[in-house]
Every structure is written in C-alpha cells, then in structure tokens.
Design an enzyme around this catalytic site. Structure first.
Site, PDB file in Angstrom:
ATOM      1  N   GLY A 104      18.797 103.696  60.132  1.00  0.00           N
ATOM      2  CA  GLY A 104      18.624 103.722  61.590  1.00  0.00           C
ATOM      3  C   GLY A 104      17.167 103.881  61.961  1.00  0.00           C
ATOM      4  O   GLY A 104      16.760 104.967  62.397  1.00  0.00           O
ATOM      5  N   SER A 148      15.054 100.733  63.439  1.00  0.00           N
ATOM      6  CA  SER A 148      14.747  99.862  64.585  1.00  0.00           C
ATOM      7  C   SER A 148      15.595 100.214  65.807  1.00  0.00           C
ATOM      8  O   SER A 148      16.758 100.591  65.694  1.00  0.00           O
ATOM      9  CB  SER A 148      15.025  98.409  64.213  1.00  0.00           C
ATOM     10  N   GLU A 185      12.050 101.497  50.016  1.00  0.00           N
ATOM     11  CA  GLU A 185      12.663 100.242  50.482  1.00  0.00           C
ATOM     12  C   GLU A 185      11.882  99.027  49.984  1.00  0.00           C
ATOM     13  O   GLU A 185      12.456  97.992  49.676  1.00  0.00           O
ATOM     14  CB  GLU A 185      12.731 100.235  52.018  1.00  0.00           C
TER      15      GLU A 185
HETATM   16  C1  LIG Z   1      18.372  90.672  58.188  1.00  0.00           C
HETATM   17  C2  LIG Z   1      17.766  91.877  58.841  1.00  0.00           C
HETATM   18  C3  LIG Z   1      18.248  93.127  58.536  1.00  0.00           C
HETATM   19  C4  LIG Z   1      17.699  94.261  59.141  1.00  0.00           C
HETATM   20  N1  LIG Z   1      18.230  95.483  58.851  1.00  0.00           N
HETATM   21  C5  LIG Z   1      17.737  96.583  59.460  1.00  0.00           C
HETATM   22  C6  LIG Z   1      18.316  97.865  59.208  1.00  0.00           C
HETATM   23  O1  LIG Z   1      19.274  97.998  58.425  1.00  0.00           O
HETATM   24  N2  LIG Z   1      17.818  98.938  59.855  1.00  0.00           N
HETATM   25  C7  LIG Z   1      16.761  98.843  60.721  1.00  0.00           C
HETATM   26  O2  LIG Z   1      16.331  99.871  61.236  1.00  0.00           O
HETATM   27  N3  LIG Z   1      16.199  97.636  60.997  1.00  0.00           N
HETATM   28  C8  LIG Z   1      16.653  96.514  60.387  1.00  0.00           C
HETATM   29  N4  LIG Z   1      16.103  95.277  60.662  1.00  0.00           N
HETATM   30  C9  LIG Z   1      15.076  95.194  61.685  1.00  0.00           C
HETATM   31  C10 LIG Z   1      13.683  94.883  61.175  1.00  0.00           C
HETATM   32  O3  LIG Z   1      13.143  95.979  60.493  1.00  0.00           O
HETATM   33  C11 LIG Z   1      12.860  94.487  62.402  1.00  0.00           C
HETATM   34  O4  LIG Z   1      13.370  93.236  62.854  1.00  0.00           O
HETATM   35  C12 LIG Z   1      11.408  94.370  62.119  1.00  0.00           C
HETATM   36  O5  LIG Z   1      10.856  95.612  61.811  1.00  0.00           O
HETATM   37  C13 LIG Z   1      10.657  93.767  63.311  1.00  0.00           C
HETATM   38  O6  LIG Z   1      10.956  94.450  64.494  1.00  0.00           O
HETATM   39  P1  LIG Z   1      11.412  93.630  65.802  1.00  0.00           P
HETATM   40  O7  LIG Z   1      12.535  92.743  65.448  1.00  0.00           O
HETATM   41  O8  LIG Z   1      11.595  94.623  66.903  1.00  0.00           O
HETATM   42  O9  LIG Z   1      10.169  92.657  66.144  1.00  0.00           O
HETATM   43  P2  LIG Z   1       8.831  93.062  66.899  1.00  0.00           P
HETATM   44  O10 LIG Z   1       8.318  94.362  66.390  1.00  0.00           O
HETATM   45  O11 LIG Z   1       9.068  92.921  68.371  1.00  0.00           O
HETATM   46  O12 LIG Z   1       7.860  91.916  66.408  1.00  0.00           O
HETATM   47  C14 LIG Z   1       7.905  90.585  66.927  1.00  0.00           C
HETATM   48  C15 LIG Z   1       6.778  89.793  66.254  1.00  0.00           C
HETATM   49  O13 LIG Z   1       5.495  90.377  66.628  1.00  0.00           O
HETATM   50  C16 LIG Z   1       4.764  90.721  65.453  1.00  0.00           C
HETATM   51  N5  LIG Z   1       4.035  91.967  65.682  1.00  0.00           N
HETATM   52  C17 LIG Z   1       4.538  93.128  66.178  1.00  0.00           C
HETATM   53  N6  LIG Z   1       3.572  94.073  66.220  1.00  0.00           N
HETATM   54  C18 LIG Z   1       2.440  93.508  65.699  1.00  0.00           C
HETATM   55  C19 LIG Z   1       1.116  93.984  65.457  1.00  0.00           C
HETATM   56  N7  LIG Z   1       0.784  95.240  65.729  1.00  0.00           N
HETATM   57  N8  LIG Z   1       0.221  93.138  64.902  1.00  0.00           N
HETATM   58  C20 LIG Z   1       0.573  91.842  64.609  1.00  0.00           C
HETATM   59  N9  LIG Z   1       1.816  91.336  64.833  1.00  0.00           N
HETATM   60  C21 LIG Z   1       2.739  92.155  65.366  1.00  0.00           C
HETATM   61  C22 LIG Z   1       5.800  90.914  64.364  1.00  0.00           C
HETATM   62  O14 LIG Z   1       5.236  90.717  63.083  1.00  0.00           O
HETATM   63  C23 LIG Z   1       6.842  89.849  64.701  1.00  0.00           C
HETATM   64  O15 LIG Z   1       6.446  88.613  64.205  1.00  0.00           O
HETATM   65  C24 LIG Z   1      16.625  94.131  60.067  1.00  0.00           C
HETATM   66  C25 LIG Z   1      16.122  92.859  60.373  1.00  0.00           C
HETATM   67  C26 LIG Z   1      16.681  91.738  59.774  1.00  0.00           C
HETATM   68  C27 LIG Z   1      16.119  90.388  60.117  1.00  0.00           C
END
Ligand SMILES: Cc1cc2nc3c(=O)[nH]c(=O)nc-3n(C[C@H](O)[C@H](O)[C@H](O)COP(=O)(O)OP(=O)(O)OC[C@H]3O[C@@H](n4cnc5c(N)ncnc54)[C@H](O)[C@@H]3O)c2cc1C
Length: 383
Positions: A130, A132, A248
C-alpha cells in the site's frame, strides 16, 4: 566467506538448489499452457505457493526461529530465476516473500514476527503493497491516507491505488500519515499492517488492458486497527519504506518478465530447423544483454550479502532490466514480421500479443524509469 567470493559468482551451496527446483517445476507445470506461463508474475495459485512453502523454498532468508531458512539472498535468487524461467504462477506469495516478510523481519516486533513470518514461509499468508495513492505515485512522500491514534489503536481513513492482488491478499503493509500535514513530506509517515478483512475496507479490482484483474483500488473508511498494527517506529515510515523498496528492486525479477516469450520464440526457431542471419543477430543481442544484466543482478545480491544496501545499483539494474524486458517483444515481433509468409504457431502469437500489451507496465511498477534515473544521477553525484 561471501566477501572472499568474486562479485559475480553464485555460491555453490545456493547453486545446488537449482536442480531440485527445476525438477519440481518441470513436473508441476508440465500441463500448463504457454498462455498461462506467460503471465507468471500475475499468475495467482495459492496451492502452488503452498507447495513451494512445503519444500522450504519461501522465506529463504528469514530467521529459522520464525519458519525461515536463514540463508543468504543468493538462495532466493536461484529459486526466483527458476520460477520465472519456467513461467510459474508466483503472484500469490510474490510480495510477501520478496518484501513484506523481510520488512517485518527487519522492523517488526517479536509478536509480529511470530504472527506473520511462519505463514509467509509456508506460502499461506499473502500480502500487498500500500504505497501509491490516487494523488501520490512517484511523489510517495505526499501520501494522504491517515492513521489517527485512538485508545485501542489506530483509526484509518484514505485510499490506495494500483495495489497488486489486494482482493486476493490477507494483509497490506501501507505507508500512511500518523502526524503532521502533507506539506511535512517525509516527516510524520509510518507503516501499518492492515488486515484486509476488517470492517471499513473496500477493495475494487481494476481491469487492465489485457483483460486481467490484478491491481486494485482500496478504500479505508474508519477502519479500526489494533495497537500492534504499527510496524517499527511511529514516524519512521520513510526510512522503512526506502528499505522496503531496496528489497523490491534488488532481486533478479526485473530482468525476466519476458523470458518465457523469448524461450517460446527460440523453441519456434528450433522447430523450423533453420536460423536466418537476422534472427541469429536478434538472439545474440538479447542473450548478450541478458548475460550482462544477470551478472549485475548477481553482483547486487553479493553486495546485499556483504551487508550493503545498494539502492542506486538496484535502481540501475531495474532500469536496464526493464528496458531489456520491453525490447524482447519488440525485437521478436520485428524478427517474425520480417518473414510474413511463415506459418506461425498461434500460442506464440498470442503470447507475443500479451507481452506487447503489458510491457509498458514493466517500467512503471516498482518506480518509474524517470524516478530511477534521477536516483542514479543523484547517486553518481550528477544532481
Ligand atoms: C502493474 C503495476 C502494478 C503496481 N502495483 C503496485 C502495488 O502493488 N502497490 C503500489 O503501491 N503501487 C503499485 N503500482 C503503482 C506504481 O508504483 C506507480 O504507478 C508508479 O510509482 C508511478 O506513479 P503514478 O502512476 O502515480 O504516476 P505519476 O507519479 O503521476 O507519474 C506520471 C509520469 O510522470 C513522471 N514523473 C513523475 N514525477 C517525476 C519527476 N519528479 N521527474 C521526472 N518525471 C516524473 C513519471 O516517471 C511518469 O512517467 C503498480 C503499477 C503498475 C503499472
């Protein structure tokens, strides 16, 4: 003893585990079709996880007094390599074995270790992550889910998203705010262990592009947690979650997501009885990349064995590893596309279509490429 080994060598005693694991998998998966094996990470099979636990192949590095094998991380590396190469359904035990168990072993109380670690080692207790939230992904320090102290424990409100297998897990380890405001960032964050069957927990699976349901949205409304739900120090959540992310990211998992497809393509090439120069070139490039990444992954494991916490090195292997995982379906599609008249096996094409659809997620899950590269740049003193 580990210190005297070359950095890229798997110790012989860990390597000795490979043959029995491979023999078990050959038997256990002999009827499982390619379309299922290709889903390995997402394959969820509680009986299979229990069978691994019964053989002592889960919780390999956890302390023996809590059901673990007390081995160094090379033992898990060998088991994970074999599981992923075979396309085993690892999803049920995956997170507990990789990070929840080690996190509880490192920061948990003796009571928490006794309550959770034996079940993890038996392949009976499944965990989810938990971290994101709808407005906190890459910027994890901005989590808003909050646990407020009560007389009996903690009251939890908020929500998590993209939580892999939440609807099939027993527990979540969540990063939550226990004091201060979102502007306080890393200060005031803690980790809590949540029984997902408690009143007030609502879990909604989200269907992905390929039609599978694995990740979920999880809402908490006035969920009452006992006092012992807190893991480690109140306010120590940031340091702990950083350590959890090293668990991880530092395993060999991040190289092998497309390896079953690669194997299926090699089988197809074998079946045609000829190897054209373009396919030979593709094979050589993929095998060369994989050999180098594997050596780097083994080296990261060697550093962990030597007591280091190689966060930057692990980020580098994950970033390069997911690039290879994404390159595999693209290069195989190009190689197959170069021979439009060939009669291609339908299971291979379906496997290729599936990996092509899910491959973008390889560099999102566990931290995005941009975030890893900024960590690497900082580690190299470049920013
Ligand atoms: C298959 C899958 C399984 C997952 N399982 C889990 C889980 O079990 N538990 C959990 O907690 N999460 C999980 N996640 C979530 C995952 O960790 C997040 O999707 C990831 O950390 C990105 O966060 P976000 O989707 O909010 O994108 P955002 O943070 O909104 O990012 C959007 C884009 O902007 C870019 N970006 C953001 N900030 C910056 C910066 N400072 N500098 C440059 N670029 C930036 C990112 O690289 C990305 O390309 C999972 C995701 C997937 C796809």
């Amino acid at each position: 003893m580990i210190n005297s080994l070359p950095m890229t060598a798997i110790p012989a005693e860990a390597e000795a585990l490979r043959a029995p694991v491979r023999a078990f998998l050959a038997q256990a998966l002999k009827e499982v079709p390619l379309e299922k094996r290709i889903r390995s990470w997402m394959g969820f099979d509680a009986d299979f996880s229990r069978a691994l636990g019964a053989r002592g192949w889960l919780g390999l590095s956890l302390p023996p007094q809590y059901g673990g094998a007390g081995r160094n991380p090379f033992f898990r590396l060998v088991v994970v390599e074999e599981l992923l190469a075979a396309g085993a359904p690892v999803g049920a035990h995956w997170i507990a074995d990789r990070q929840s168990g080690p996190l509880i072993a490192k920061y948990g109380s003796d009571e928490q270790k006794r309550l959770y670690l034996p079940g993890i080692c038996r392949g009976e207790l499944f965990f989810c992550i938990g971290m994101s939230e709808p407005n906190a992904g890459s910027d994890l320090a901005s989590v808003r889910t909050r646990a407020v102290k009560t007389d009996a424990g903690w009251r939890l409100n908020g929500s998590k998203i993209w939580t892999t297998n939440a609807y099939r897990s027993h527990y979540m380890i969540a990063l939550v705010r226990t004091s201060g405001a979102p502007e306080d960032r890393q200060r005031g964050l803690s980790q809590v262990l949540i029984d997902l069957h408690l009143p007030g927990v609502t879990i909604r699976p989200i269907r992905d592009l390929a039609g599978d349901e694995h990740f979920c949205e999880v809402a908490f409304q006035d969920v009452d947690l006992a006092d012992n739900a807190l893991i480690g120090q109140e306010g120590g959540g940031w340091e702990q979650v950083t350590a959890e992310l090293v668990f991880e990211r530092s395993g060999p998992e991040r190289i092998y997501s497309s390896v079953v497809l690669l194997d299926a393509w090699i089988d197809y090439l074998r079946s045609t009885g000829r190897l054209d120069p373009a396919s030979t070139g593709t094979l050589g490039r993929l095998a060369g990349n994989m050999a180098v990444l594997r050596a780097m992954s083994i080296s990261v494991t060697g550093q962990i064995c030597a007591g280091a916490s190689p966060a930057v090195e692990a980020a580098l292997v994950k970033d390069l590893g997911t690039e290879l995982e994404q390159l595999i379906p693209t290069m195989i599609a190009d190689a197959l596309g170069a021979q439009p008249d060939a009669a291609l096996p339908a299971p291979l094409l379906r496997a290729l279509a599936f990996v092509t659809q899910v491959a973008p997620s390889f560099s999102l899950r566990g931290g995005t490429r941009e975030i890893l590269r900024s960590m690497i740049a900082r580690g190299l003193g470049l920013r």
